[in-house]
Design an enzyme around this catalytic site. Structure first.
Site, mmCIF file in Angstrom:
data_model
loop_
_atom_site.group_PDB
_atom_site.id
_atom_site.type_symbol
_atom_site.label_atom_id
_atom_site.label_comp_id
_atom_site.label_asym_id
_atom_site.label_seq_id
_atom_site.Cartn_x
_atom_site.Cartn_y
_atom_site.Cartn_z
ATOM 1 N N ASP A 1 8.205 -8.709 13.254
ATOM 2 C CA ASP A 1 7.841 -7.307 13.124
ATOM 3 C C ASP A 1 6.851 -7.152 11.967
ATOM 4 O OD1 ASP A 1 7.891 -4.602 13.529
ATOM 5 O OD2 ASP A 1 9.919 -4.285 12.775
ATOM 6 N N ASP B 1 8.191 2.314 16.735
ATOM 7 C CA ASP B 1 9.193 3.272 16.261
ATOM 8 C C ASP B 1 8.981 4.630 16.912
ATOM 9 O OD1 ASP B 1 9.921 1.180 14.700
ATOM 10 O OD2 ASP B 1 9.173 2.007 12.811
ATOM 11 N N GLU C 1 1.095 -5.843 11.351
ATOM 12 C CA GLU C 1 -0.209 -5.181 11.457
ATOM 13 C C GLU C 1 -1.249 -5.735 10.463
ATOM 14 O OE1 GLU C 1 2.738 -3.159 13.489
ATOM 15 O OE2 GLU C 1 2.733 -3.545 11.342
#
Length: 918
Positions: free
Chosen positions: A459, A562, A462
């Site tokens: 996760d 999310d 980015e």
């Protein structure tokens, strides 16, 4: 982001998938949207030379017409390179003619290199094209140019239609070509009635179609998916353009291969790119069908990754499973509730202090965890845990110390760049550094020796950073101190604005607020190593990622990040899913019931009904949300058993669609216009979707509703849950369908054959049950054809293909003609299916006008004499109350042929006389 794969997995296999994928996720550099009225910048460029290149393309030079300093000085001389790379793909590449500029690395996204700059400057010209307007034509696309000011257009050869046109008229709100060091601008005219799709990742409140004057900013950012029209986790600068002229539709695709931040302004009749670096590397895909566009696009960027069979089962996750006993209870409660479950996940609860590749010795003691994994593996279940790219800065942490020793971290001014994520202070691995391959792979090996997980979930890639700027670890306090939210920055930080990379002249609309481009991520002036990757071996991985880029689908699936437990987010999930199919990432889904906050019971009912038909189906929730496993509410458990029960029956169909995706790029979930391309009413439809060509899902997306308004394209549509119910539509129009709380409407279109099995609670068990073939004809047809297919393989093998001895492919056909019904198969690579012992036990044929006699069966061309166990029965189709006026109201029947024992691996033929009933 997540990586899952069937272990034991070789080191280099995981390294390649992990490293290539993370690199593709972190390739962004910069970008900006201005709130001022658009104004023209400069006078563009003039073409000063053009000739045929040695490889059959065109190479030319462009000279700036009038210099200006808006967003910096112009690059005075550009190189133009044009190449018809295939019949259906045209490339237009524009860069600085004298200096090399940043491009997506050619070893990460393999493609042909343009002529080197040294080869094109100052050499004698040969085979020159005219400097007047001219064309360069292929079999499907035409490149045409005008010299002064330079502009180009791309046309479809078959009808002369202009697909892309960069010419700027005085009245246009955009400039001619602009090319500066940190500001590039190019535009195209568009027909007002063109329908555009793509340009993500963002949450689009208006649905799947691009909406004029909505902001489209592309810059990989860790802001949640609840932010509308903002740059989210991935960057996909590609769009599909669907047009309909006089009832005939055609589609094409446009990719700007540039990993810098950009704003894209879509005005309805034009589209403008404003990019803060790199080059113009435009690719045009001729289509002309939407499926052909995605086929051509994924042939270029890489076909979608092969998926293991179990990944199409249901997944359960939560941030907040505080100890192993909670996870054990979740698995047992799913079993007690008789709700299917294939994969159980841990967020960072299993870690020691949120540190990658560690176990919490108190809450997840290794001996007990190993015993748990042995138990669920014996049942066929899988276990996945999370890791993040940020490696905790800790002198006693072996992973970090070994990383320092191997010099694998991204640097700023010669020192590892310091950021903050869940462990506190972290450094980020530089996945362009060859040393990272060995170090990262070694950490994977060490962790797998500690815990035999079935995958890793990565996760925050980015990359996400809770702090901004240049940071140091405070000396006067503990950071973090264990109180308060973990995402509050506690490092000592100062802004970085001293380089042009940190503060470009054009401000893209980052995070929807024109945030600095280094906001909550790695400083854009930090340095990467320019390195290479090792080869690929081992078993088939399953990678699920939050952050993605062009070509990520070759390695990864995606979940939409999310989201929120709201009815709006339920609706938005469909558009995002459909967009990722266009992006070449067909294995996609959203957090079912919402990541946060608490969903209502009704919403969770409706979400599992929809989520059961996402390609990737997972329930995931936030640490601070109440528990929302599907068994927490009795009503949700009923809906889950119903919807997931059907999903598990459809697993062979879904897996066959994943093979089609892997070989042709075809999305698993797709908009209705992919099948019904000429139906303009479908172009903006964002509340229904197809699985494959023929299975339509029409969910309830609003609270307190017990019916749904669904759009039906022309033809016969059979309810997959009750196949006696049928809708017949003569033209595309809406019908209102009953949809009580536990019901989702899913309909099978005519002329299809889909393979189904009997379902189960785990995909491993469901996969070995007998098959049913579901055949659909137009209602009451006396003549018609249907077809379908089935792909079977050993899903642990790295490659998903025929010819290796561990796969079988079956084409199914059906025909009704002159009173005879016939169903038959053609088999490729029969050995695997025969060894597994799969059989077809039942064939159900929909839409017939009666049953009959003279039943015959052949297997491998030989007649089957004993048919005593075979039973034929018929059930009348219900005359739908809302049947379109003027529709055929005569009685028609569903015919079931049971008691068959047809080996899937052998060719068969069934036939009988229809015998129309009076």
């Amino acid at each position: 982001m997540l990586f899952c794969f069937s272990f034991p997995l070789s080191l280099s296999s995981f390294q390649r998938f992990l490293l290539i994928f993370l690199i593709l996720c972190i390739l962004h550099v910069d970008w900006a949207l201005t709130t001022s009225v658009p104004k023209k910048i400069g006078k563009g460029y003039r073409l000063i030379s053009i000739e045929e290149s040695p490889n059959g393309g065109l190479v030319g030079h462009l000279q700036v017409k009038e210099k200006n300093n808006i967003y910096g000085p112009d690059i005075p001389l550009l190189q133009l390179y044009v190449k018809l790379e295939t019949d259906s793909r045209l490339r237009v590449h524009i860069t600085d003619a004298k200096k090399q500029r940043w491009e997506v690395p050619y070893n990460l996204l393999p493609r042909e290199s343009p002529p080197s700059l040294k080869q094109t400057i100052g050499r004698p010209r040969k085979s020159s094209y005219t400097l007047a307007a001219a064309e360069y034509a292929g079999s499907e696309l035409i490149f045409a140019y005008k010299p002064d000011p330079f502009s180009f257009s791309v046309k479809r050869k078959s009808n002369g239609e202009t697909l892309f046109d960069t010419a700027s008229e005085d009245s246009d709100p955009y400039s001619d070509l602009v090319f500066k060091d940190q500001y590039l601008e190019i535009s195209t005219k568009l027909p007002q009635d063109a329908s555009l799709y793509g340009l993500g990742e963002n949450t689009q409140p208006h649905g799947i179609k691009l909406y004029p004057n909505d902001p489209y900013t592309l810059y990989t950012t860790d802001i949640s998916a609840i932010n509308l029209n903002a740059d989210l986790y991935g960057s996909h600068p590609v769009y599909m353009d669907l047009r309909n002229v006089e009832g005939k539709a055609s589609a094409h695709g446009v990719l700007l291969l540039n990993s810098n931040g950009m704003d894209v302004f879509y005005r309805g009749n034009s589209l403008t790119y404003k990019v803060i670096g790199g080059v113009f590397d435009l690719y045009f895909f001729s289509g002309p069908s939407p499926l052909a566009v995605v086929d051509q696009y994924t042939a270029f960027i890489g076909r979608p990754a092969p998926m293991p069979y179990w990944s199409f089962g249901f997944h359960q996750c939560r941030w907040g499973y505080h100890n192993l006993s909670v996870v054990e209870d979740v698995v047992e409660n799913y079993k007690k509730a008789k709700i299917p479950l294939d994969v159980i996940w841990n967020d960072d609860d299993h870690m020691d202090g949120h540190k990658d590749f560690t176990l919490n010795p108190t809450n997840y003691p290794r001996p007990k965890l190993l015993a748990f994994l042995e138990k669920i593996h014996a049942r066929g279940m899988k276990y996945i845990v999370i890791i993040d790219p940020g490696i905790g800065v800790n002198k006693s942490y072996g992973v970090y110390q070994r990383g320092l020793a191997n010099d694998v971290f991204i640097k700023y001014e010669g020192k590892p760049f310091l950021a903050q994520v869940w462990p506190g202070a972290v450094n980020f691995p530089d996945f362009l550094n060859p040393k990272t391959v060995e170090w990262w792979g070694d950490e994977i090996r060490r962790f797998h020796e500690l815990v035999p997980v079935d995958g890793l979930w990565i996760d925050m890639n980015e990359a996400s950073n809770f702090c901004n700027g240049l940071c140091t670890i405070p000396t006067d306090r503990i950071c973090p101190n264990g109180t308060g939210p973990g995402w509050i920055c506690c490092l000592d930080c100062k802004n970085i604005t001293k380089t042009k990379w940190d503060d470009p002249p054009y401000k893209i609309n980052a995070s929807g607020i024109e945030a600095p481009i280094g906001y909550k991520t790695i400083a854009t002036s930090a340095y990467h190593y320019n390195g290479a990757l090792q080869g690929l071996e081992g078993k088939r991985p399953f990678i699920l990622s939050r952050s993605t880029y062009v070509g990520s689908g070759r390695y990864a699936a995606h979940w939409t990040g999310d989201n929120k437990g709201t009815w709006d987010d339920l609706k938005y999930s469909i558009s995002t899913m459909l967009n990722f199919g266009i992006f070449g990432v067909p294995m996609v889904g959203s957090d079912i019931c919402g990541f946060y906050p608490a969903p209502t019971e009704e919403l969770c009912n409706r979400w599992i009904e929809l989520g059961a038909f996402y390609p990737f189906s997972r329930d995931h929730a936030n640490f601070y949300s109440p528990r929302q496993e599907l068994y927490q509410w009795k009503s949700v458990a009923i809906s889950a058993r119903n919807a997931l029960g059907m999903r598990y029956k459809l697993l062979p169909y879904l897996y066959t669609l994943s093979y089609e995706a892997h070989t042709t790029g075809a999305p698993i979930a797709r908009p209705l216009f992919f099948t019904f391309t000429n139906e303009t009413k479908l172009y903006g439809l964002s509340k229904q979707f197809l699985l494959g060509r023929s299975l339509m899902v029409s969910p309830v997306l609003h609270r307190n509703k017990t019916e749904v308004k669904a759009l039906f394209p022309p033809g016969s549509w059979y309810n997959i849950f009750d196949m006696t119910k049928v809708i017949v539509s003569k033209e595309s129009h809406y019908l209102t369908l009953d949809a009580p709380l536990h019901v989702i409407n899913v309909h099978l279109y005519q002329n299809a054959i889909i393979p189904m099995q009997q379902g189960g609670l785990i995909s491993k068990e469901a996969r070995m049950t007998p098959f049913t073939l579901l055949v659909s004809f137009p209602l009451g047809a006396t003549a018609g054809e249907a077809k379908g297919n089935l792909f079977l393989d050993d899903d642990e093998l790295p490659e998903m293909k025929l010819g290796n001895g561990y796969s079988t492919y079956v084409d199914f056909y059906a025909m009704v003609s002159e009173g005879t019904v016939k169903v038959w198969s053609d088999v490729q690579e029969s050995k695997f299916a025969l060894e597994k012992g799969w059989i077809i036990e039942k064939v159900t044929v929909l839409g017939l006008r009666g049953i009959g006699s003279a039943f015959e069966i052949e297997v491998d061309g030989n007649a089957v004499g004993d048919t005593s166990k075979v039973e034929m029965s018929l059930t009348e189709h219900e005359n739908p109350e809302k049947l379109e006026e003027g529709g055929d109201k005569m009685k028609n029947v569903m015919v079931e042929v049971k008691g068959l024992e047809l080996p899937v691996g052998k060719k068969f033929s069934l036939s009988w006389k229809m015998g129309v009933k009076a």
